[in-house]
Design a protein around this motif. Structure first.
Motif, PDB file in Angstrom:
ATOM      1  N   PHE A 274       0.828  -1.206   0.000  1.00 19.55           N
ATOM      2  CA  PHE A 274       0.000   0.000   0.000  1.00 19.55           C
ATOM      3  C   PHE A 274       0.864   1.258   0.000  1.00 19.55           C
ATOM      4  O   PHE A 274       2.028   1.241   0.396  1.00 19.55           O
ATOM      5  CB  PHE A 274      -0.895   0.051   1.239  1.00 19.55           C
ATOM      6  N   ASP A 275       0.242   2.375  -0.412  1.00 20.40           N
ATOM      7  CA  ASP A 275       0.866   3.695  -0.294  1.00 20.40           C
ATOM      8  C   ASP A 275       0.261   4.490   0.860  1.00 20.40           C
ATOM      9  O   ASP A 275       0.952   5.256   1.535  1.00 20.40           O
ATOM     10  CB  ASP A 275       0.680   4.495  -1.590  1.00 20.40           C
ATOM     11  N   VAL A 276      -1.045   4.338   1.052  1.00 21.69           N
ATOM     12  CA  VAL A 276      -1.783   5.059   2.093  1.00 21.69           C
ATOM     13  C   VAL A 276      -2.752   4.069   2.729  1.00 21.69           C
ATOM     14  O   VAL A 276      -3.358   3.250   2.033  1.00 21.69           O
ATOM     15  CB  VAL A 276      -2.570   6.259   1.512  1.00 21.69           C
ATOM     16  N   PHE A 277      -2.894   4.151   4.047  1.00 28.81           N
ATOM     17  CA  PHE A 277      -3.873   3.314   4.732  1.00 28.81           C
ATOM     18  C   PHE A 277      -5.089   4.161   5.065  1.00 28.81           C
ATOM     19  O   PHE A 277      -4.970   5.267   5.603  1.00 28.81           O
ATOM     20  CB  PHE A 277      -3.281   2.732   6.016  1.00 28.81           C
ATOM     21  N   VAL A 278      -6.280   3.636   4.757  1.00 27.96           N
ATOM     22  CA  VAL A 278      -7.518   4.361   5.053  1.00 27.96           C
ATOM     23  C   VAL A 278      -8.369   3.538   6.011  1.00 27.96           C
ATOM     24  O   VAL A 278      -8.458   2.309   5.897  1.00 27.96           O
ATOM     25  CB  VAL A 278      -8.319   4.686   3.768  1.00 27.96           C
ATOM     26  N   HIS A 279      -8.970   4.226   6.952  1.00 26.93           N
ATOM     27  CA  HIS A 279      -9.799   3.587   7.975  1.00 26.93           C
ATOM     28  C   HIS A 279     -11.108   4.367   8.046  1.00 26.93           C
ATOM     29  O   HIS A 279     -11.093   5.600   8.009  1.00 26.93           O
ATOM     30  CB  HIS A 279      -9.072   3.625   9.321  1.00 26.93           C
ATOM     31  N   THR A 280     -12.227   3.671   8.154  1.00 28.09           N
ATOM     32  CA  THR A 280     -13.521   4.349   8.021  1.00 28.09           C
ATOM     33  C   THR A 280     -14.405   4.317   9.257  1.00 28.09           C
ATOM     34  O   THR A 280     -15.293   5.144   9.405  1.00 28.09           O
ATOM     35  CB  THR A 280     -14.315   3.721   6.866  1.00 28.09           C
ATOM     36  N   GLY A 281     -14.214   3.354  10.161  1.00 32.55           N
ATOM     37  CA  GLY A 281     -15.139   3.168  11.279  1.00 32.55           C
ATOM     38  C   GLY A 281     -15.013   4.242  12.338  1.00 32.55           C
ATOM     39  O   GLY A 281     -13.904   4.624  12.739  1.00 32.55           O
ATOM     40  N   GLY A 318      -0.253  11.406   9.380  1.00 27.26           N
ATOM     41  CA  GLY A 318      -1.399  11.211   8.494  1.00 27.26           C
ATOM     42  C   GLY A 318      -2.398  12.329   8.686  1.00 27.26           C
ATOM     43  O   GLY A 318      -2.016  13.473   8.957  1.00 27.26           O
ATOM     44  N   ASP A 319      -3.684  11.981   8.591  1.00 33.12           N
ATOM     45  CA  ASP A 319      -4.719  13.001   8.741  1.00 33.12           C
ATOM     46  C   ASP A 319      -5.986  12.373   9.287  1.00 33.12           C
ATOM     47  O   ASP A 319      -6.193  11.147   9.190  1.00 33.12           O
ATOM     48  CB  ASP A 319      -5.007  13.683   7.405  1.00 33.12           C
ATOM     49  N   LEU A 320      -6.841  13.203   9.871  1.00 28.97           N
ATOM     50  CA  LEU A 320      -8.137  12.783  10.399  1.00 28.97           C
ATOM     51  C   LEU A 320      -9.229  13.500   9.624  1.00 28.97           C
ATOM     52  O   LEU A 320      -9.166  14.716   9.432  1.00 28.97           O
ATOM     53  CB  LEU A 320      -8.240  13.114  11.885  1.00 28.97           C
ATOM     54  N   PHE A 321     -10.225  12.748   9.162  1.00 34.21           N
ATOM     55  CA  PHE A 321     -11.319  13.380   8.421  1.00 34.21           C
ATOM     56  C   PHE A 321     -12.567  13.488   9.293  1.00 34.21           C
ATOM     57  O   PHE A 321     -12.731  12.749  10.266  1.00 34.21           O
ATOM     58  CB  PHE A 321     -11.620  12.609   7.130  1.00 34.21           C
ATOM     59  N   ASP A 322     -13.414  14.430   8.941  1.00 36.56           N
ATOM     60  CA  ASP A 322     -14.677  14.655   9.653  1.00 36.56           C
ATOM     61  C   ASP A 322     -15.717  13.678   9.101  1.00 36.56           C
ATOM     62  O   ASP A 322     -16.146  13.820   7.957  1.00 36.56           O
ATOM     63  CB  ASP A 322     -15.133  16.095   9.449  1.00 36.56           C
ATOM     64  N   VAL A 333      -7.408  12.452   1.655  1.00 36.63           N
ATOM     65  CA  VAL A 333      -6.558  11.488   0.954  1.00 36.63           C
ATOM     66  C   VAL A 333      -5.856  12.139  -0.239  1.00 36.63           C
ATOM     67  O   VAL A 333      -4.694  11.830  -0.540  1.00 36.63           O
ATOM     68  CB  VAL A 333      -7.394  10.276   0.490  1.00 36.63           C
ATOM     69  N   ALA A 334      -6.530  13.051  -0.937  1.00 31.25           N
ATOM     70  CA  ALA A 334      -6.030  13.614  -2.194  1.00 31.25           C
ATOM     71  C   ALA A 334      -4.603  14.160  -2.120  1.00 31.25           C
ATOM     72  O   ALA A 334      -3.800  13.923  -3.032  1.00 31.25           O
ATOM     73  CB  ALA A 334      -6.988  14.698  -2.691  1.00 31.25           C
ATOM     74  N   PRO A 335      -4.203  14.888  -1.053  1.00 32.45           N
ATOM     75  CA  PRO A 335      -2.827  15.408  -1.022  1.00 32.45           C
ATOM     76  C   PRO A 335      -1.747  14.329  -0.933  1.00 32.45           C
ATOM     77  O   PRO A 335      -0.561  14.634  -1.131  1.00 32.45           O
ATOM     78  CB  PRO A 335      -2.812  16.280   0.253  1.00 32.45           C
ATOM     79  N   PRO A 339       2.862  10.618  -7.732  1.00 33.93           N
ATOM     80  CA  PRO A 339       4.327  10.597  -7.560  1.00 33.93           C
ATOM     81  C   PRO A 339       4.838  11.823  -6.825  1.00 33.93           C
ATOM     82  O   PRO A 339       5.824  11.741  -6.081  1.00 33.93           O
ATOM     83  CB  PRO A 339       4.859  10.546  -8.994  1.00 33.93           C
ATOM     84  N   GLU A 340       4.183  12.964  -7.036  1.00 38.96           N
ATOM     85  CA  GLU A 340       4.641  14.197  -6.400  1.00 38.96           C
ATOM     86  C   GLU A 340       4.465  14.168  -4.886  1.00 38.96           C
ATOM     87  O   GLU A 340       5.083  14.966  -4.161  1.00 38.96           O
ATOM     88  CB  GLU A 340       3.905  15.411  -6.984  1.00 38.96           C
ATOM     89  N   ALA A 341       3.616  13.255  -4.374  1.00 41.19           N
ATOM     90  CA  ALA A 341       3.391  13.151  -2.931  1.00 41.19           C
ATOM     91  C   ALA A 341       4.213  12.045  -2.299  1.00 41.19           C
ATOM     92  O   ALA A 341       4.073  11.773  -1.105  1.00 41.19           O
ATOM     93  CB  ALA A 341       1.902  12.908  -2.660  1.00 41.19           C
ATOM     94  N   ALA A 342       5.091  11.414  -3.076  1.00 43.45           N
ATOM     95  CA  ALA A 342       5.863  10.271  -2.556  1.00 43.45           C
ATOM     96  C   ALA A 342       6.717  10.666  -1.350  1.00 43.45           C
ATOM     97  O   ALA A 342       6.801   9.925  -0.361  1.00 43.45           O
ATOM     98  CB  ALA A 342       6.729   9.686  -3.659  1.00 43.45           C
ATOM     99  N   GLU A 343       7.353  11.820  -1.421  1.00 42.50           N
ATOM    100  CA  GLU A 343       8.212  12.255  -0.309  1.00 42.50           C
ATOM    101  C   GLU A 343       7.381  12.507   0.947  1.00 42.50           C
ATOM    102  O   GLU A 343       7.791  12.151   2.062  1.00 42.50           O
ATOM    103  CB  GLU A 343       8.968  13.522  -0.707  1.00 42.50           C
TER     104      GLU A 343
END
Length: 384
Positions: A274-281, A318-322, A333-335, A339-343
């Protein structure tokens, strides 16, 4: 120390309760303690049965019935007999709701100090599945939880949010105890593993950013939120797990990949791909898969509610969403896409690993042993 563990869930079922019980048992064995497990059994015709031993400790299976794909152990007086023979110093009751209630009652009758682990936000699950009567049934569930945990000498909650919930509902004698993570199994170095490279090549043939989810595929995980991610260009959604929502999710998430149930190194390779982990609960009392993803060096995007509040540092790991704002998951997630967000992904992933790498299961079980000792001391004072 001799520890009797009564658990509402155990192998072959895979979930957070089972995982934490297994890891506690492994660490107890490594540290030279003795243990016994009392757990729901599976039927003789089940393709995979509850083991008779785990980590060298005996597992006593009680009669159980299936409820929404879970095995619910039926309370009986045989628990007293098993405990009387084992003579534990302390009882550990994992996520008590049915079988665990009988365990706590037996502990009281036999004069055994008890530690209850609050791990499942059952009132929220009940509210979700009760329609118009949801609030009423959730309040009734909290009354039941308070009655259960009043029998324990100590109740441990996995996060600050869960601890606040217990305090708000007048559950006495509470403390915080988190969860460990296997930072050797879940490791960024697995990205260079040939198996991981092959999996990633299959999942992202055009260099897509892989958004990964790991966990049960069930309504209480609120996976309908993942539909938002279909609008994020340059990504592919990958889900690891199984459950009753599988078919619904396959229909609503065209282009998503379902890898099914994975364990051990297969699971670790999935995280590494994976590149990003997303959690929804929003009803998680902790969020063990968030810790695993962090140990694997992944940035995490999760709801700003419940257990994730302790595990995700906004802008750092990471980040927290509302969860009440439609589209906010996709916006957060978008940011991290492209490839430009790899760093940025690498920097957040390394920071996430730094936060969890010291939370090994042996270290967490050392803390648990301190809680056991506290419960034993307080119990001795109460009966003196």
């Amino acid at each position: 120390m001799r520890v009797a563990i009564v658990t509402e869930s155990f192998l072959p079922a895979l979930n957070g309760v089972t995982t934490s019980v297994c890891k506690v048992l492994e660490s107890l064995r490594a540290q030279g303690h003795d243990a016994l497990v009392i757990a729901p059994g599976t039927s003789p015709w089940s393709p995979t049965m509850t083991p008779e031993h785990y980590a060298g400790f005996p597992v006593h299976s009680v009669t159980s019935v299936p409820v929404r794909q879970f095995r619910v152990g039926l309370p009986s007086y045989e628990i007293e007999t098993v405990l009387h023979r084992f003579r534990p110093d302390v009882m550990h009751v994992a996520s008590p709701f049915v079988l665990g209630v009988r365990g706590l009652t037996a502990a009281r009758a036999l004069g055994i100090p008890s530690v209850a682990i609050y791990q499942t936000d059952m009132p929220s699950y009940i509210r979700q599945h009760s329609g118009p009567a949801g609030d009423l049934t959730a309040r009734a569930a909290w009354r039941w939880i308070r009655r259960i945990h009043q029998q324990a000498d100590l109740t441990l909650a996995p996060s600050s949010a869960a601890l606040q919930d217990l305090a708000a509902h007048d559950v006495p004698r509470i403390a915080q105890w988190g969860r460990g993570v296997d930072s050797d199994l879940f490791h960024p170095a697995r990205r260079t593993d040939p198996g991981t490279a092959a999996l990633r090549a299959r999942l992202a043939p055009r260099g897509e950013t892989l958004l990964g989810y790991v966990g049960r595929l069930a309504p209480e995980k609120e996976l309908h939120r993942l539909v938002e991610l279909a609008r994020v260009p340059g990504t592919r959604l990958v889900l690891v797990g199984e459950g009753p929502s599988s078919e619904m999710l396959a229909a609503s998430l065209p282009g998503a990949v379902f890898l099914g149930r994975r364990e051990g190194e297969d699971l670790a390779r999935a995280y590494a791909a994976f590149d990003v982990f997303v959690h929804t609960g929003t009803r998680e009392t902790f969020g063990q898969t968030i810790q695993e993803a962090a140990a694997a060096g992944l940035p995490v995007v999760a709801p700003a509610r419940g257990g994730p509040l302790d595990l995700v540092e906004v802008g750092v790991t990471g980040d927290l969403f509302d969860p009440d704002r439609p589209g906010d998951l996709a916006a957060k997630v978008a940011p991290l896409v492209g490839p430009e967000a790899a760093e940025l992904r690498e920097r957040m992933g390394l920071a996430a690993r730094d936060r969890v790498v010291t939370r090994s299961w042996p270290a967490l079980v050392e803390q648990l042993l301190d809680h056991y000792a506290l419960a034993i001391r307080d119990f001795s004072r109460s009966v003196a």
